[in-house]
Structures are given as structure tokens and as C-alpha cells.
Enzyme design. Structure first.
Site, short mmCIF file in Angstrom:
data_model
loop_
_atom_site.label_atom_id
_atom_site.label_comp_id
_atom_site.label_asym_id
_atom_site.label_seq_id
_atom_site.Cartn_x
_atom_site.Cartn_y
_atom_site.Cartn_z
N ASP A 123 0.84 -1.20 0.00
CA ASP A 123 0.00 0.00 0.00
C ASP A 123 0.87 1.24 0.00
O ASP A 123 1.94 1.24 -0.61
CB ASP A 123 -0.93 -0.04 1.22
CG ASP A 123 -2.28 0.59 0.96
OD1 ASP A 123 -2.35 1.82 0.90
OD2 ASP A 123 -3.27 -0.16 0.81
N HIS A 139 -3.34 6.03 3.92
CA HIS A 139 -4.16 4.92 3.47
C HIS A 139 -3.68 3.57 4.00
O HIS A 139 -4.47 2.76 4.50
CB HIS A 139 -4.18 4.92 1.94
CG HIS A 139 -5.12 3.97 1.31
ND1 HIS A 139 -4.76 2.68 0.98
CD2 HIS A 139 -6.41 4.11 0.92
CE1 HIS A 139 -5.80 2.07 0.41
NE2 HIS A 139 -6.81 2.92 0.37
N SER A 178 -11.35 -0.33 -0.58
CA SER A 178 -10.05 -0.40 0.11
C SER A 178 -10.19 -0.85 1.55
O SER A 178 -9.28 -1.49 2.09
CB SER A 178 -9.38 0.98 0.10
OG SER A 178 -8.80 1.27 -1.14
#
Length: 469
Positions: A102, A134, A344
Site C-alpha cells: 500500500d 491509506h 479499500s
């Protein structure tokens, strides 16, 4: 924070590689095909973990501001829906290593023993810088440890996270700023090539589960051979890979029809207009869609014939990459506060459940674990559909049910025309009991009546005698 800072702050609430490599939806209409046969020769090396280009983070590219919140004893709705307290009686993910490929994962006290496994974005990095926020959000949903007085915890709180930074919206190729306005956003960095290398690296370093909450979308069909080779390598070495289905509101704007009511028996792949990678390699991954608090498919989930299962993915809670507490979102590039929503964040839910299953059933292979996750999901009425696959993941069922037989194909159960049998004529009613009862009643009534009438002469004689006296 200054207005300029707000403009350049960004939160990768759904990472889309299309922006980073110049490919994505909107390049014309094309029909997707099933992925080609894997060519193992295309598999890249996982070492060294360095960006293939010189990269930079522009001076005006501030790290994303984080929206904190979600702490305290209140259990987040997604966690309550999954009934994790009961699931943890069977497993908490002990011994499992989940690689998060990620934007990096920041060190956090609730991610103990975080393994820094490399950085394909910035030279010299180790994967623990998370300017986007994120990756830390994803990691927290998977494995944030349990803390007294805190309702939020990861799905597999005793699992361990491995971080490999593979993409970032805050970076770009070195020198890219020369032809841009001073306040222009960075291009972003990360390619399908670096994603494939990160997958191989995670396998080689001992991950048992890999989470990929980022996608590439586009009509092109022959750009992801290295991804297919890397995914096959992972499954062959007993690693379960869990990937996002993509967000239609972000980098995957084309709607995939998949099932056409005017042609319900058509091959679902013939109705696909945009490929989603790595999700389309469905022989080797669990592809995850998102559902809302009511269990309905989230409006942003990209439909596809590759969908495996779904999980809660709206208004999530996770860890704060800038501090020691929890977070509920970040600030996007337009200075808007964005909740933690997207496929996600449904994906790490499933990765956590995979870790629970692997810890409880260590004898199961990667493919057997994938089958168990899909077979025990809450199936939609049609058995499978293009938004949630075989249904919403169920940790309790995945940890306790017996799974036998094969999964049905990834197509909705077709409608059937069936002539219902004409009901047989009802037999004539048997009124014998009723008739006997009525006759008996009539006989008794007649006898009573006759007896009554016969009593009149007797009473009359007795009455005359009394008058004569």
C-alpha cells in the site's frame, strides 16, 4: 492549516494506480477477456525493494491531514456486524503475517512488531512512512491490537503486519514538477510492475496473507502479465491474496454490466468494459466488494465477474498514522474531509478473517481457505452477483462450519420456467360419521316426541277423576 495546504493535502481513501501510470477508465469502450494463461517468465524479482525510477516528493506536497475520532468504548458498526467478540473465542489470528502492499504503514503502538519490508516509492525507505495515511488505515482494520476501554480493534488483533510501500499520491518521478504550476498536485507514483515485485517480496519474506487495497483500471488487456505471474507464485507457495474490487467513484468510472437482463445466459465476461487489476485474476485472489450498514452493496463498488465476497466498507474506524489514537478519515486534494469508505477498507476486513481462519485451521491450503471464505458467506438470493460475489463474509461461519463440495460458478442462478403439477382432484368427502350422528339424533328426538305425545291421554284421565271428587 493554510488554504494552499488544504488544496495539496490528499488522502488516498481508494488508491488508484491508473492516475500514477497514465491508464484508466475513459479510454474508449472495449470488452474484457478472462486473464490469459500465466507466463511464469514474467514474474519479477522481489529484491531489491527500490523504486525503478528516481522519485521526489514536491515541496508543496504536504502529507494528508487525518480526521481523528472513533476512540472510546463504542464498538464500530462494522465490528458489531461481524460479531468479532464471538469470533475471537475461536481465533485471533495468532501466528499470521499479513503483508500490506500500500502507501506504507506508520509505526503505531497498536501495531506491535510491525515488519518493515521495503519501499518501492522512495529510495532508502523501509515502508514505514505513510504520507497518504491509506496504508495505516488498512493495517489497523486488519490487526490493531485490543486495548481495554477501546471499542475498536482489528479483525485479527494478534496477527502481525508486514509493510511494503508500493504507491503514493504524494510522490512522482524526479523532475516532473518542472513543467507544472507551483501549486499543481504531484503525479503520484506506483506501477503494475512495482506491485508485482511487492507481491513476490511479500511471499519471499514469509507472509501468509497479502492485502492489496489498490487497483489499476482500464480496457487494456495485456498490461498485467507480471501481476498474474506474481499471484500464481503466491498461491503456489500457500499465500492467500485479498484484493479490492475498486471504486466506481474514483479510478474505475466505467460501469460493468456483467449480467444483462436482456441476455441473462451470456458469458459475464463478455459484458465487461473495464478490467480491474489485480481483481480480474480471480483464480488466484479473493476480490472484495463493499456493503453498507444495511448489508446492501455500496454504490461505489465496481461490478465484475471476478467478485468473490463483500464486507463492510463505509464509515470505518482505524488507526491514526500521525499519532497514537484512532481515525475516521482524512482530507482529500480539494480540502474536503472524506470518511474512511471504499472497497479499500472492505478488503482488510476479509484479510483479517482469512488470518483468523488460517490460525484456526493451519492444515488448510491457501486455496482451501479461499474456498471456505466464499462458501460460508451470506449468499445473495441468486447465489452470486456482480457486486458482492458469493455474499457478505461471515467470520463465525468461516471458523465453525463444515465445508464440503464445490463452489457454484460465478454466475447468478438463471431463472427457470417450470410447469407446476396440477393438483389431484380431492376425494369425495366421507360423511358416514356425520350421517350416523344425524340419524341417531333424529331417532332420539322422535322417541322423545312420541313419548311426550303419548302422555296426554294419561294426564287427561287423571284430571277428570280429580274433578269428580
Amino acid at each position: 492549516m493554510s488554504q494552499r495546504g488544504l488544496r495539496v493535502a490528499t488522502a488516498a481513501l481508494t488508491v488508484g494506480l491508473s492516475a500514477a501510470i497514465g491508464l484508466g477508465a475513459g479510454h474508449g469502450v472495449a470488452h474484457a477477456d478472462r486473464p490469459p494463461a500465466v507466463n511464469p517468465a514474467l514474474r519479477p524479482a522481489g529484491d531489491p525493494a527500490v523504486p525503478p525510477d528516481k522519485t521526489e516528493r514536491p515541496a508543496n506536497s504536504n502529507c494528508a491531514d487525518i480526521v481523528t475520532g472513533g476512540d472510546g468504548s463504542t464498538i464500530p458498526s462494522a465490528q458489531r456486524t461481524l460479531d468479532l467478540d464471538r469470533a475471537w473465542q475461536f481465533s485471533q489470528g495468532e501466528g499470521q503475517v499479513i503483508a500490506v502492499i500500500d502507501t506504507g504503514v506508520a509505526r503505531h503502538p497498536r501495531l506491535p512488531d510491525l515488519e518493515a519490508a521495503g519501499d518501492f516509492v522512495a529510495a532508502g525507505g523501509d515502508g514505514t512512512e505513510d504520507c497518504d495515511g491509506h496504508g495505516t488505515f488498512v493495517a489497523g482494520i486488519i490487526a490493531a491490537s485490543r486495548v481495554d476501554g477501546q471499542g475498536f480493534a482489528g479483525v485479527a488483533p494478534r496477527a502481525r503486519i508486514m509493510t511494503i510501500r508500493q504507491t503514493s499520491k504524494m510522490y512522482q518521478k524526479e523532475g516532473a514538477s518542472r513543467d507544472k504550476a507551483p501549486d499543481a498536485f504531484p503525479d503520484g507514483y506506483g506501477t503494475l510492475g512495482t506491485m508485482a515485485s511487492a507481491i513476490v517480496r511479500a511471499v519471499d519474506r514469509g507472509a501468509t496473507v497479502i492485502n492489496i487495497s489498490e487497483v489499476w483500471c482500464g480496457p487494456e488487456k495485456n498490461v498485467d502479465g507480471p501481476i498474474g505471474a506474481a499471484l500464481q507464485y503466491a498461491v503456489d507457495r500457500d499465500v492467500v491474496v485479498v484484493v479490492a474490487a475498486g471504486n466506481a467513484e474514483d479510478s474505475c468510472k466505467t460501469e460493468n454490466t456483467v449480467t444483462d437482463p436482456l441476455d441473462p445466459t451470456a458469458d459475464p465476461w463478455s459484458k465487461v468494459r473495464v478490467n480491474v487489476v489485480p481483481a480480474r485474476w480471480d483464480d488466484y485472489v479473493l476480490s472484495v466488494g463493499s456493503i453498507d450498514a444495511n448489508g446492501a452493496p455500496s454504490k461505489f463498488t465496481v461490478a465484475g465477474p471476478w467478485l468473490s465476497v463483500a464486507a463492510p466498507g463505509e464509515n470505518m474506524v482505524s488507526l491514526d498514522p500521525r499519532g497514537t489514537s484512532t481515525a475516521v478519515g482524512a482530507v482529500n486534494q480539494r480540502g474536503e474531509q472524506s470518511p474512511m469508505s471504499g472497497t479499500s477498507f472492505a478488503t482488510p476486513i476479509v484479510s483479517g478473517v482469512v488470518a483468523l481462519v488460517r490460525a484456526r485451521f493451519p492444515e488448510l491450503s491457501a486455496r482451501e481457505v479461499m474456498k471456505r471464505i466464499q462458501a460460508t458467506a451470506h449468499a445473495p438470493a441468486e447465489g452470486w452477483n456482480k457486486y458482492i460475489g458469493y455474499g457478505s463474509v461471515d467470520p463465525i461461519a468461516a471458523l465453525t462450519e463444515e465445508v464440503t463440495g464445490e463452489l457454484p460458478p460465478k454466475t447468478p442462478t438463471p431463472p427457470k420456467n417450470q410447469q407446476l403439477a396440477v393438483p389431484a382432484a380431492k376425494p369425495a368427502p366421507d360423511n358416514t360419521a356425520r350421517d350416523v350422528a344425524l340419524i341417531g339424533t333424529g331417532v332420539i328426538a322422535a322417541a322423545l316426541l312420541l313419548g311426550y305425545l303419548a302422555s296426554f291421554p294419561i294426564r287427561r284421565r287423571f284430571g277428570v277423576a280429580e274433578d269428580n271428587d
